[in-house]
Design a protein around this motif. Structure first.
Motif, PDB file in Angstrom:
ATOM      1  N   TYR A  16      18.039  58.623  -7.709  1.00  0.00           N
ATOM      2  CA  TYR A  16      17.632  58.794  -6.190  1.00  0.00           C
ATOM      3  C   TYR A  16      18.793  59.291  -5.522  1.00  0.00           C
ATOM      4  O   TYR A  16      18.811  60.045  -4.517  1.00  0.00           O
ATOM      5  CB  TYR A  16      17.103  57.593  -5.820  1.00  0.00           C
ATOM      6  CG  TYR A  16      17.765  56.351  -5.707  1.00  0.00           C
ATOM      7  CD1 TYR A  16      19.019  56.079  -4.550  1.00  0.00           C
ATOM      8  CD2 TYR A  16      17.532  55.233  -6.634  1.00  0.00           C
ATOM      9  CE1 TYR A  16      19.616  54.924  -4.809  1.00  0.00           C
ATOM     10  CE2 TYR A  16      18.462  54.103  -6.562  1.00  0.00           C
ATOM     11  CZ  TYR A  16      19.326  54.060  -5.914  1.00  0.00           C
ATOM     12  OH  TYR A  16      20.268  52.808  -5.720  1.00  0.00           O
ATOM     13  N   LYS A  33      24.687  47.127  -0.073  1.00  0.00           N
ATOM     14  CA  LYS A  33      23.531  47.397   0.567  1.00  0.00           C
ATOM     15  C   LYS A  33      22.730  46.170   1.051  1.00  0.00           C
ATOM     16  O   LYS A  33      22.365  46.129   2.188  1.00  0.00           O
ATOM     17  CB  LYS A  33      22.316  48.087  -0.619  1.00  0.00           C
ATOM     18  CG  LYS A  33      22.737  49.423  -0.767  1.00  0.00           C
ATOM     19  CD  LYS A  33      21.975  49.925  -1.973  1.00  0.00           C
ATOM     20  CE  LYS A  33      22.241  51.466  -2.335  1.00  0.00           C
ATOM     21  NZ  LYS A  33      21.426  51.673  -3.732  1.00  0.00           N
ATOM     22  N   LEU A 164      13.138  46.281  -3.463  1.00  0.00           N
ATOM     23  CA  LEU A 164      12.599  47.621  -2.849  1.00  0.00           C
ATOM     24  C   LEU A 164      11.267  47.693  -3.608  1.00  0.00           C
ATOM     25  O   LEU A 164      10.291  48.306  -2.834  1.00  0.00           O
ATOM     26  CB  LEU A 164      13.629  48.701  -3.418  1.00  0.00           C
ATOM     27  CG  LEU A 164      13.040  50.222  -3.016  1.00  0.00           C
ATOM     28  CD1 LEU A 164      12.893  50.388  -1.322  1.00  0.00           C
ATOM     29  CD2 LEU A 164      14.215  51.168  -3.498  1.00  0.00           C
ATOM     30  N   SER A 204      16.445  46.453   0.051  1.00  0.00           N
ATOM     31  CA  SER A 204      16.867  48.108  -0.400  1.00  0.00           C
ATOM     32  C   SER A 204      17.358  47.982  -1.945  1.00  0.00           C
ATOM     33  O   SER A 204      18.052  49.165  -2.221  1.00  0.00           O
ATOM     34  CB  SER A 204      18.102  48.325   0.594  1.00  0.00           C
ATOM     35  OG  SER A 204      17.391  48.478   2.098  1.00  0.00           O
ATOM     36  N   TYR A 253      12.285  54.458  -1.583  1.00  0.00           N
ATOM     37  CA  TYR A 253      13.119  54.479  -0.456  1.00  0.00           C
ATOM     38  C   TYR A 253      12.537  55.225   0.789  1.00  0.00           C
ATOM     39  O   TYR A 253      12.467  54.745   1.845  1.00  0.00           O
ATOM     40  CB  TYR A 253      14.459  55.143  -0.763  1.00  0.00           C
ATOM     41  CG  TYR A 253      15.515  54.148  -1.263  1.00  0.00           C
ATOM     42  CD1 TYR A 253      15.991  52.986  -0.699  1.00  0.00           C
ATOM     43  CD2 TYR A 253      16.012  54.498  -2.779  1.00  0.00           C
ATOM     44  CE1 TYR A 253      16.921  52.123  -1.107  1.00  0.00           C
ATOM     45  CE2 TYR A 253      16.962  53.651  -3.162  1.00  0.00           C
ATOM     46  CZ  TYR A 253      17.516  52.467  -2.224  1.00  0.00           C
ATOM     47  OH  TYR A 253      18.146  51.447  -3.091  1.00  0.00           O
TER      48      TYR A 253
END
Length: 297
Positions: A16, A33, A164, A204, A253
């Motif tokens: 990603y 994060k 996530l 996340s 995301y």
């Protein structure tokens, strides 16, 4: 392949972000994060007593480890762990051992509550007797015991190891159901009477990265899957998202970011009515809570 930030060998390729990261920079990226989200959503505040829901699986072990690493020098922040023993033969024994090991190693107070103690029956017993799916029973009853234990221990926050993947799946499930109430309850910082506020510092971090972080830090985690996991409706959503992520990296995301972008609109929605259950006294959106309905109390 070399790390994009140094000359060491990479341990991961984040499709990603198209980044190759070595062990050091991968661990830094995960922790960055987590710290960012803790600050952004004010998950931890001065003087907080934080209960960590510790199943003994990879997500909860990593959550406890990182929170301890970040806040171990903060004397005003107190961490404690709560483990719920559902009574799943051949599975829970192993994860319980990991939970006991990590709390002992980190010196964190550890409380264990069980379905047998709280409901006079294990999940295995209930699954044999009830017409409901095991995952439905487990999810509702586990949340009930976690909230009750955290409240009794005086916790200000209840930290949950949702990553996530978990968040993306839940968001899409609620979109498909058109369930705005549940979407609102997912928002960070939502307070409800009688319910200890939940925080999700791993929101996340992709599930595979949580697992890699655990392995690189030699954490005592179990990769075993719950024997009842195959019954969950969530599995269909997980497969849909994972397949889409392969062809369109960053989809998870995007789901989380889209949800965050409508958060202010969701906050304007009237709060769900919270009352005390007529039968057990626990907080509920109905006169009889879901726990009592499932147990036929």
């Amino acid at each position: 392949m070399k790390c994009h930030r140094c000359s060491k060998s990479a341990v991961i390729h984040q499709r990603y972000s198209n980044a190759h990261l070595c062990r050091t920079h991968f661990i830094d990226d995960v922790e960055r994060k987590i710290k960012r989200d803790i600050r952004k959503f004010k998950m931890v505040e001065r003087g907080d007593r934080i209960a960590v829901a510790l199943s003994g699986g990879k997500d909860s072990i990593v959550l406890l480890y990182v929170l301890h690493k970040v806040f171990q020098d903060r004397r005003d922040i107190e961490l404690l762990a709560i483990t719920i023993d559902e009574g799943i033969r051949g599975y829970r024994e192993h994860t319980l051992k990991h939970a006991v090991d990590i709390t002992g190693k980190l010196g964190i107070p550890h409380t264990i509550r069980s379905f047998d103690e709280g409901f006079r029956a294990t999940l295995d017993d209930l699954t044999d007797k009830k017409e409901y799916a095991a995952c439905t029973l487990c999810g509702v009853l586990r949340k009930n015991l976690l909230n009750k234990a955290a409240r009794e221990l005086g916790a200000d926050k209840l930290a949950i190891g949702h990553n996530l993947d978990d968040e993306a799946q839940t968001i899409l499930m609620n979109y498909l159901r058109g369930d705005m109430d549940r979407l609102k309850r997912m928002l960070p910082g939502i307070a409800q009477p009688g319910l200890v506020m939940r925080i999700k510092p791993l929101r996340s971090i992709p599930e595979k990265e949580v697992a890699l972080y655990a392995l690189l830090n030699n954490l005592p985690v179990s990769m075993d899957e719950c024997p009842y996991a195959g019954e969950a409706l969530r599995n269909e959503i997980r497969e849909i998202i994972n397949n889409y992520e392969v062809n369109h990296p960053g989809t998870k995301y995007s789901l989380l970011g889209g949800f965050d972008s409508i958060s202010e609109a969701l906050r304007m929605k009237p709060n769900t009515r919270i009352v005390q259950c007529n039968r057990c006294g626990e907080p509920s959106s109905e006169d009889v809570c879901k726990t009592c309905r499932l147990l036929n109390n």
